[in-house]
Design an enzyme around this catalytic site. Structure first.
Site, PDB file in Angstrom:
ATOM      1  N   ASP A   1     -41.066 -12.108 -97.872  1.00  0.00           N
ATOM      2  CA  ASP A   1     -40.212 -12.688 -96.833  1.00  0.00           C
ATOM      3  C   ASP A   1     -38.729 -12.288 -96.976  1.00  0.00           C
ATOM      4  OD1 ASP A   1     -42.387 -13.854 -95.665  1.00  0.00           O
ATOM      5  OD2 ASP A   1     -41.948 -15.899 -96.310  1.00  0.00           O
TER       6      ASP A   1
ATOM      7  N   LYS B   1     -38.772 -24.275 -94.505  1.00  0.00           N
ATOM      8  CA  LYS B   1     -39.830 -24.214 -93.490  1.00  0.00           C
ATOM      9  C   LYS B   1     -41.205 -24.149 -94.148  1.00  0.00           C
ATOM     10  CE  LYS B   1     -41.092 -20.178 -91.417  1.00  0.00           C
ATOM     11  NZ  LYS B   1     -42.551 -20.005 -91.471  1.00  0.00           N
ATOM     12  N   ASN B   2     -41.342 -23.248 -95.114  1.00  0.00           N
ATOM     13  CA  ASN B   2     -42.673 -23.025 -95.681  1.00  0.00           C
ATOM     14  C   ASN B   2     -43.132 -24.153 -96.609  1.00  0.00           C
ATOM     15  OD1 ASN B   2     -42.842 -20.718 -94.224  1.00  0.00           O
ATOM     16  ND2 ASN B   2     -42.749 -19.311 -95.969  1.00  0.00           N
TER      17      ASN B   2
ATOM     18  N   ARG C   1     -37.910 -19.729 -85.014  1.00  0.00           N
ATOM     19  CA  ARG C   1     -39.035 -20.293 -85.760  1.00  0.00           C
ATOM     20  C   ARG C   1     -38.619 -20.631 -87.183  1.00  0.00           C
ATOM     21  NH1 ARG C   1     -43.131 -16.368 -86.645  1.00  0.00           N
ATOM     22  NH2 ARG C   1     -43.738 -18.028 -88.043  1.00  0.00           N
TER      23      ARG C   1
ATOM     24  N   CYS D   1     -51.374 -11.130 -86.354  1.00  0.00           N
ATOM     25  CA  CYS D   1     -50.004 -11.269 -85.883  1.00  0.00           C
ATOM     26  C   CYS D   1     -49.321  -9.940 -86.112  1.00  0.00           C
ATOM     27  CB  CYS D   1     -49.289 -12.409 -86.577  1.00  0.00           C
ATOM     28  SG  CYS D   1     -49.012 -12.116 -88.301  1.00  0.00           S
TER      29      CYS D   1
HETATM   30  C1  UD1 Z   1     -47.298 -17.604 -96.441  1.00  0.00           C
HETATM   31  C2  UD1 Z   1     -45.941 -17.823 -95.821  1.00  0.00           C
HETATM   32  C3  UD1 Z   1     -45.338 -16.491 -95.361  1.00  0.00           C
HETATM   33  C4  UD1 Z   1     -45.328 -15.492 -96.516  1.00  0.00           C
HETATM   34  C5  UD1 Z   1     -46.720 -15.384 -97.156  1.00  0.00           C
HETATM   35  C6  UD1 Z   1     -46.714 -14.509 -98.410  1.00  0.00           C
HETATM   36  C7  UD1 Z   1     -46.035 -20.052 -94.858  1.00  0.00           C
HETATM   37  C8  UD1 Z   1     -46.128 -20.908 -93.637  1.00  0.00           C
HETATM   38  N1  UD1 Z   1     -46.072 -18.728 -94.683  1.00  0.00           N
HETATM   39  O1  UD1 Z   1     -48.145 -17.061 -95.419  1.00  0.00           O
HETATM   40  O2  UD1 Z   1     -44.004 -16.736 -94.908  1.00  0.00           O
HETATM   41  O3  UD1 Z   1     -44.928 -14.220 -96.032  1.00  0.00           O
HETATM   42  O4  UD1 Z   1     -47.189 -16.689 -97.530  1.00  0.00           O
HETATM   43  O5  UD1 Z   1     -45.794 -14.985 -99.343  1.00  0.00           O
HETATM   44  O6  UD1 Z   1     -45.910 -20.556 -95.959  1.00  0.00           O
HETATM   45  N2  UD1 Z   1     -55.372 -13.179 -96.983  1.00  0.00           N
HETATM   46  C9  UD1 Z   1     -56.701 -12.881 -96.833  1.00  0.00           C
HETATM   47  N3  UD1 Z   1     -57.592 -13.914 -96.620  1.00  0.00           N
HETATM   48  C10 UD1 Z   1     -57.186 -15.223 -96.559  1.00  0.00           C
HETATM   49  C11 UD1 Z   1     -55.832 -15.527 -96.721  1.00  0.00           C
HETATM   50  C12 UD1 Z   1     -54.927 -14.471 -96.933  1.00  0.00           C
HETATM   51  O7  UD1 Z   1     -57.096 -11.712 -96.884  1.00  0.00           O
HETATM   52  O8  UD1 Z   1     -58.042 -16.098 -96.363  1.00  0.00           O
HETATM   53  C13 UD1 Z   1     -54.378 -12.081 -97.190  1.00  0.00           C
HETATM   54  C14 UD1 Z   1     -53.386 -11.990 -96.026  1.00  0.00           C
HETATM   55  O9  UD1 Z   1     -53.880 -11.223 -94.960  1.00  0.00           O
HETATM   56  C15 UD1 Z   1     -52.188 -11.354 -96.682  1.00  0.00           C
HETATM   57  C16 UD1 Z   1     -52.247 -11.916 -98.120  1.00  0.00           C
HETATM   58  O10 UD1 Z   1     -53.571 -12.375 -98.299  1.00  0.00           O
HETATM   59  O11 UD1 Z   1     -52.321  -9.955 -96.724  1.00  0.00           O
HETATM   60  C17 UD1 Z   1     -51.286 -13.044 -98.382  1.00  0.00           C
HETATM   61  O12 UD1 Z   1     -51.427 -14.042 -97.393  1.00  0.00           O
HETATM   62  P1  UD1 Z   1     -51.071 -15.572 -97.646  1.00  0.00           P
HETATM   63  O13 UD1 Z   1     -50.465 -15.714 -99.012  1.00  0.00           O
HETATM   64  O14 UD1 Z   1     -52.250 -16.398 -97.344  1.00  0.00           O
HETATM   65  O15 UD1 Z   1     -49.939 -15.825 -96.565  1.00  0.00           O
HETATM   66  P2  UD1 Z   1     -49.736 -17.077 -95.618  1.00  0.00           P
HETATM   67  O16 UD1 Z   1     -50.128 -18.324 -96.302  1.00  0.00           O
HETATM   68  O17 UD1 Z   1     -50.338 -16.769 -94.291  1.00  0.00           O
END
Ligand code: UD1
Length: 419
Positions: free
Chosen positions: A307, A22-23, A399, A117
């Site tokens: 995850d 998925k990811n 999902r 979320c």
């Molecule tokens: C992706 C994965 C999710 C997984 C996560 C961490 C997908 C679709 N989803 O989510 O399943 O749990 O990686 O491995 O691939 N953050 C900020 N600012 C930003 C972006 C992120 O503060 O602009 C923080 C987030 O709040 C979180 C951390 O960084 O605490 C990690 O988030 P991120 O790695 O971006 O996760 P996702 O890409 O949303």
């Protein structure tokens, strides 16, 4: 609303096939926006999130043809709309991944601001800052992010202050079509980013440092069509292996890869599992033994994945000993533990750590899924509980897990979907 009814007590055994990731599929689908030529994708999983991403691409004028044999043919040659509307983004945060590709190819994008979320606030500030460094002008009005750029984005030096998977993906895609060289430092190294980078290479992108925390992208003027097969889902793989360990079972998962699961397999071995691996399969055997409790601390890849955290709390709930499970990526991702306590687990929370005293057995109860991986953990808890557990709100599961009830049935569990 659909629910899953699980009759606990079976010791999982048998063989199942793992679906596409998925990811990896979600960013790759967003990446098709980078080219006007046809792209054929194989091994896309049948999941709600993938359907949502496809619906989002269709609203933009992307043509998509599904073919069971050949895969999914996608053509973004006639994109006539560069907006990602609230209704789709609110059901799937990963919609933000269209921002980089759209602004890189069309010079504009309007994407609904993804909200928080259940697992935390999840901002996208780092995505936006990096796009600004590449020359995009960004404004936020009426709940929408508007990004515009006069001509092509410019190559830039981007240093992420926090490791972000989605941020790295968005900027990697934007940089592929930018004018000049982009260096992404402190890039996330998750295998799904490697898969996205390999997909972009197949489209003609110039990327080096793949698999490391420094990615170098030399932008090109255009990207071409390609055929690409999405990698197997490492989290689905890990989920079934943990379920097998918790039920003292013995299973083989096929069409997968052990190479991206080292941290998870080491913890399963520590719990007492016998693990053997081949090129595209993994076998786990507990020899009927109760698992031993294992301590977990989540961190970016290659450390233990957030995850997989919830699933291990379910296993630890019935393991021998006391364990500490610490979540460092998301601020509110231990919610499954409250539902597990309603099933007789002995879990207390101290800050971001769950302290779990293993009990021999859990008892069935009606429980509520709060997010995707928490739901998987509740299913595992149901498998080791006495009686019939009903897991409500399983749209979260749909999902991210393809045919979950069929796959568990193939492993000898009694799991059925009820409305
Ligand atoms: C992706 C994965 C999710 C997984 C996560 C961490 C997908 C679709 N989803 O989510 O399943 O749990 O990686 O491995 O691939 N953050 C900020 N600012 C930003 C972006 C992120 O503060 O602009 C923080 C987030 O709040 C979180 C951390 O960084 O605490 C990690 O988030 P991120 O790695 O971006 O996760 P996702 O890409 O949303």
């Amino acid at each position: 609303m659909d629910k899953l009814e699980i009759t606990g007590g079976a010791c999982l055994s048998g063989e199942i096939r793992i679906s596409g990731s998925k990811n990896a599929a979600l960013p790759i689908l967003a990446g098709v926006l980078l080219s006007e030529e046809t792209i054929t994708l194989g091994n896309l999983p049948h999941l709600h999130d993938v359907t949502t991403m496809i619906a989002l691409l269709r609203t933009m004028g992307v043509e998509i043809t599904m073919d069971a044999e050949a895969g999914v043919e996608i053509n973004a040659g006639n994109v006539n709309n560069t907006t990602a509307p609230y209704d789709l983004v609110r059901t799937m945060r990963a919609s933000i991944l269209v921002l980089g590709p759209l602004v890189a190819r069309f010079g504009r994008a309007r994407v609904s601001f993804p909200g928080g979320c259940s697992i935390g606030s999840r901002p996208v500030d780092l995505h936006l800052k990096a796009l600004q460094a590449m020359g995009a002008e960004i404004t936020v009005t009426e709940g929408y992010i508007d990004a515009v750029c006069d001509g092509r984005l410019k190559g830039a030096h981007v240093l992420f202050e926090t490791v972000t998977v989605g941020g790295t993906e968005n900027i990697l895609m934007a940089a592929a079509l930018a004018d000049g060289t982009t260096i992404i430092e402190n890039a996330a190294r998750e295998p799904e980013i490697e898969d996205l980078a390999n997909f972009l290479l197949a489209m003609g992108a110039k990327i080096s440092g793949i698999g490391t925390s420094v990615l170098k992208v030399e932008g090109v003027e255009r990207l071409h069509g390609c055929r690409y097969r999405v990698m197997p889902d490492r989290i689905e793989t890990g989920t079934y292996l943990v379920a097998a360990a918790a039920t003292r079972g013995s299973i083989t998962v096929k069409d997968t890869s052990s190479s991206y699961l080292e941290a998870v397999l080491l913890k399963l071995e520590e719990a007492g599992a016998d693990i053997s691996v081949g090129e595209d399969w993994i076998k786990l055997d507990m020899h009927g033994r109760r698992p031993k409790s294992v301590n977990i601390k989540t961190a970016p890849y290659p450390a233990f994945p957030t995850d997989m955290q919830a699933q291990f709390t379910a296993m630890n709930a019935v393991s021998d000993g006391v364990s500490r499970v610490t979540e460092t990526i998301f601020e509110n991702r231990l919610m499954q533990t409250h539902e597990m306590n309603r099933m007789g687990a002995n879990i207390s929370i101290e800050g971001h750590t769950a302290i779990i005293t293993g009990t021999e057995k859990l008892q069935a109860a009606p429980v509520m899924a709060s997010d995707l991986r928490a739901s998987a953990a509740l299913v595992i808890a149901g498998l080791v509980a006495e009686g019939h557990t009903v897991v409500d709100r399983i749209y979260h599961i749909d999902r991210g897990y393809e045919c979950i009830e069929e796959k568990f049935q193939m492993l000898g569990a009694t799991v059925r979907r009820v409305s």
